[in-house]
Structure formats: C-alpha cells, structure tokens
Design a protein around this motif. Structure first.
Motif, mmCIF file in Angstrom:
data_model
loop_
_atom_site.group_PDB
_atom_site.id
_atom_site.type_symbol
_atom_site.label_atom_id
_atom_site.label_comp_id
_atom_site.label_asym_id
_atom_site.label_seq_id
_atom_site.Cartn_x
_atom_site.Cartn_y
_atom_site.Cartn_z
ATOM 1 N N SER A 168 0.807 -1.225 0.000
ATOM 2 C CA SER A 168 0.000 0.000 0.000
ATOM 3 C C SER A 168 0.838 1.271 0.000
ATOM 4 O O SER A 168 0.286 2.360 -0.130
ATOM 5 N N SER A 169 2.155 1.179 0.158
ATOM 6 C CA SER A 169 2.987 2.382 0.162
ATOM 7 C C SER A 169 3.238 2.919 -1.239
ATOM 8 O O SER A 169 3.795 4.003 -1.400
ATOM 9 N N SER A 170 2.848 2.175 -2.275
ATOM 10 C CA SER A 170 2.922 2.677 -3.644
ATOM 11 C C SER A 170 1.838 3.737 -3.840
ATOM 12 O O SER A 170 0.658 3.487 -3.580
ATOM 13 N N VAL A 173 -1.255 3.757 -7.208
ATOM 14 C CA VAL A 173 -2.306 2.734 -7.346
ATOM 15 C C VAL A 173 -3.090 2.677 -6.033
ATOM 16 O O VAL A 173 -2.663 3.224 -5.019
ATOM 17 N N PRO A 174 -4.257 2.019 -6.024
ATOM 18 C CA PRO A 174 -5.031 1.928 -4.779
ATOM 19 C C PRO A 174 -4.219 1.331 -3.641
ATOM 20 O O PRO A 174 -3.422 0.402 -3.838
ATOM 21 N N TYR A 194 4.484 -11.990 -4.684
ATOM 22 C CA TYR A 194 5.432 -11.024 -5.239
ATOM 23 C C TYR A 194 5.056 -10.681 -6.680
ATOM 24 O O TYR A 194 5.126 -9.506 -7.094
ATOM 25 N N ALA A 195 4.638 -11.690 -7.461
ATOM 26 C CA ALA A 195 4.254 -11.438 -8.860
ATOM 27 C C ALA A 195 2.994 -10.573 -8.930
ATOM 28 O O ALA A 195 2.914 -9.634 -9.739
ATOM 29 N N VAL A 196 2.001 -10.871 -8.089
ATOM 30 C CA VAL A 196 0.776 -10.066 -8.085
ATOM 31 C C VAL A 196 1.073 -8.645 -7.620
ATOM 32 O O VAL A 196 0.529 -7.666 -8.161
ATOM 33 N N ALA A 197 1.943 -8.511 -6.630
ATOM 34 C CA ALA A 197 2.315 -7.176 -6.148
ATOM 35 C C ALA A 197 3.027 -6.378 -7.237
ATOM 36 O O ALA A 197 2.786 -5.174 -7.396
ATOM 37 N N HIS A 198 3.888 -7.036 -8.001
ATOM 38 C CA HIS A 198 4.581 -6.341 -9.092
ATOM 39 C C HIS A 198 3.587 -5.879 -10.151
ATOM 40 O O HIS A 198 3.690 -4.759 -10.677
ATOM 41 N N TYR A 199 2.617 -6.725 -10.469
ATOM 42 C CA TYR A 199 1.589 -6.329 -11.437
ATOM 43 C C TYR A 199 0.776 -5.148 -10.907
ATOM 44 O O TYR A 199 0.451 -4.225 -11.654
ATOM 45 N N GLY A 203 1.418 -1.998 -13.064
ATOM 46 C CA GLY A 203 0.357 -2.079 -14.060
ATOM 47 C C GLY A 203 -0.768 -1.112 -13.743
ATOM 48 O O GLY A 203 -0.553 -0.072 -13.108
ATOM 49 N N PRO A 204 -1.985 -1.451 -14.148
ATOM 50 C CA PRO A 204 -3.119 -0.540 -13.901
ATOM 51 C C PRO A 204 -3.569 -0.507 -12.450
ATOM 52 O O PRO A 204 -4.316 0.387 -12.064
ATOM 53 N N GLY A 205 -3.130 -1.471 -11.650
ATOM 54 C CA GLY A 205 -3.533 -1.496 -10.249
ATOM 55 C C GLY A 205 -4.754 -2.364 -10.015
ATOM 56 O O GLY A 205 -5.641 -2.456 -10.865
ATOM 57 N N LEU A 206 -4.800 -2.997 -8.856
ATOM 58 C CA LEU A 206 -5.911 -3.867 -8.481
ATOM 59 C C LEU A 206 -6.747 -3.203 -7.400
ATOM 60 O O LEU A 206 -6.265 -2.345 -6.672
ATOM 61 N N ASP A 207 -8.002 -3.655 -7.304
ATOM 62 C CA ASP A 207 -8.898 -3.152 -6.272
ATOM 63 C C ASP A 207 -9.966 -4.210 -6.022
ATOM 64 O O ASP A 207 -9.953 -5.285 -6.639
#
Length: 301
Positions: A168-170, A173-174, A194-199, A203-207
């Motif tokens: 969440s410190s990025s 993105v959300p 780690y792979a999902v966090a990198h995406y 990337g566009p970000g997850l929510d």
C-alpha cells in the motif's frame, strides 16, 4: 547667534570622537598584552581562513580549543549574511541535522508502513508473523519496504496464511494489501504474491472485485489459475479497514478461482459469484476443488 553656537560645538565633537578612538586603541593594546602574557594568543590566520574568536564552533560541530579556525566556505558565509530565519527554516547543517535524500525518506516511510501492517496482522490474527525471504525477479521495482509475511497454523486456524506488507505504500495505485490461505507451507505462494504485487504496482492497479491472471495453478495442478480480490469475510472489517498517518488501507483476501468463475463474475457480477460460493459451500483452501460455475475449465478468460 545660532550659527555661533553650532560652530563652537564642532571642535568639541571632534575632541570627543578622537578621545573615544584613543581609548579603544589603548584597550586593544592592553588586551593584546594580556593575551601574550597568558600565552593564549593565536597565530595569525591566513587570508583564506576566518577566525571568529576562541569559542566559535567548528563546522563539524566540535569546538576549537586553541587550534586554528577551520576554513569557512562561501556557502557558510552566504548563510550568515542572510536574514535570520526561524529555527525550523534554517539549513539542516545549521540545525545540526543531516541531509536525507528523497529516496531514503521514501524507503524509511515504506519500512515504517511494513512494520505497522505487520503489527496490524498480528493484532487481528493473534499470532506472530515472520518475513518470507525472496529476492528473485524484479523485486527492485516494488516499494522499498515490501515484504511477504506468513503465519503458521494454530489451534484456531488450521491453515497457513500469507500476506503482503508494504504494498500500500505505492502512491500511484489503490492502497491495498493482499493475503491468502494455504493448506501447507509453500515458497511458491510467496513468489505468487510477489508477482501479483509487481503487477499491481507497475500495471493498472488492483482493487476490490478485480481478478488477476496468476499465470499458473496456485498450488499443485489446481484448475484455479486466477485470483479474485475479495473482502476478508473470515476476519471482517477489523482486518479489512486499517489506517495510519499515511492514510487508509484496505486489506483484501486473494481467493484462487477458475476461468469459468471469472466468466461468471464478468457476466453476472461479483455478487452472483459469491452467492454460488456460499450456496455450494466451496472449499477455498482445496487446490483440487471443482468450479462452482458448473462448466469446463478449459479456456482462460
């Protein structure tokens, strides 16, 4: 008459000024003789140095006890020539503090975020967490303090729990964190997070209610090759809603789902998919579970 009084007062002023100068000169001479007598007179400093007195502080924060004063650079002289500022506005060196580059501030903030989230997990789950080491792939493209934590099973929870901390410190993105459950300890799940966090960060970000293609089965030869970002129904709002001085964070549950379940969510919405989960009482921790969509899991969505 006025001119006469004025003319008579001029010689008196000159005499008083001359007398004052003579007195100051004699005082300086007397002071010099006292210093030479006590042996505390310093050698004359070169023209490129500045001596400002015995008790003047050195640039490195220490006091000079009889040695020559250090060289005063142009920047320090410029700072002294400027109007006096409030202590909080003065340069760091003038306040005895060190300059901290932006990337170090970002790293410190990210590490603090990671520590606070780790404490949040431990408070909610009532179990200690440990950091899972991982350094493969482009981990340098993640927030500096990003970690994956894990907690082993206990009497209350029979599953291993893996959770991100620092995702969440990025800022672009959300602000979310993710966790998932596993029937056994697995380094592959650390790599998966780690792979999902990198995406998410690059990337566009997850929510909430988003799905992400994991690119492989989450465990063994499971047909669940996607992840659903869901609310943490097992732990409730106490885990989901976290906030600190940096802002609010949502801690979501990453549920492994099949391609047919992704298609069901896209067509009918996440509520329909979650209704099927509840109706069929699906085992989210079973890698070999069948799809609740009731169709073949041949193709990805």
């Amino acid at each position: 008459m006025w001119m006469q009084k004025r003319c008579h007062s001029i010689p008196l002023m000159i005499c008083q000024t001359t007398s004052a100068r003579t007195t100051r000169r004699e005082n300086h001479k007397k002071e010099g003789r006292l210093r030479r007598r006590s042996g505390s007179l310093r050698s004359h400093a070169p023209s490129h140095e500045c001596s400002t007195g015995r008790d003047a502080p050195r640039l490195d924060g220490q006091h000079d006890s009889g040695a020559r004063m250090p060289v005063i650079d142009a920047h320090s002289a410029l700072q002294r020539s400027r109007p006096q500022q409030h202590s909080s506005c003065r340069p760091l060196a003038a306040r005895g503090e060190r300059y901290c580059p932006d990337f170090l501030i970002e790293r410190r903030t990210s590490l603090n975020c990671t520590v606070r989230l780790q404490r949040h997990y431990e408070r909610v789950w009532s179990r200690p967490t440990e950091v899972c080491p991982f350094d493969a792939g482009p981990v340098h493209e993640l927030p500096p303090g990003f970690r994956v934590l894990c907690t082993p099973p206990d009497a209350k929870r029979v599953l291993w729990t893996y959770a991100t901390a620092g995702l969440s410190s990025s800022k672009r993105v959300p602000a979310i964190e993710l966790h998932l459950f596993s029937p056994r300890k697995s380094l592959g799940l650390v790599e998966l997070l780690y792979a999902v966090a990198h995406y998410h960060c690059n990337g566009p970000g997850l929510d909430w209610a988003h799905t992400v293609n994991l690119g492989r089965p989450w465990l063994d030869s499971s047909k669940c090759e996607y992840g659903l970002v869901s609310r943490p129904y097992l732990d409730g709002p106490d885990l989901e809603n976290y906030s600190d001085e940096e802002g609010g964070v949502k801690c979501y549950w990453l549920v492994p789902i099949t391609a047919d379940e992704v298609r069901l969510k896209v067509k009918q919405g996440i509520d329909s998919l979650e209704d099927e989960f509840e109706r069929q009482q699906f085992n989210y921790a079973d890698p070999g579970r069948k799809s609740v969509a009731g169709a073949s899991d041949g193709e990805g969505a």
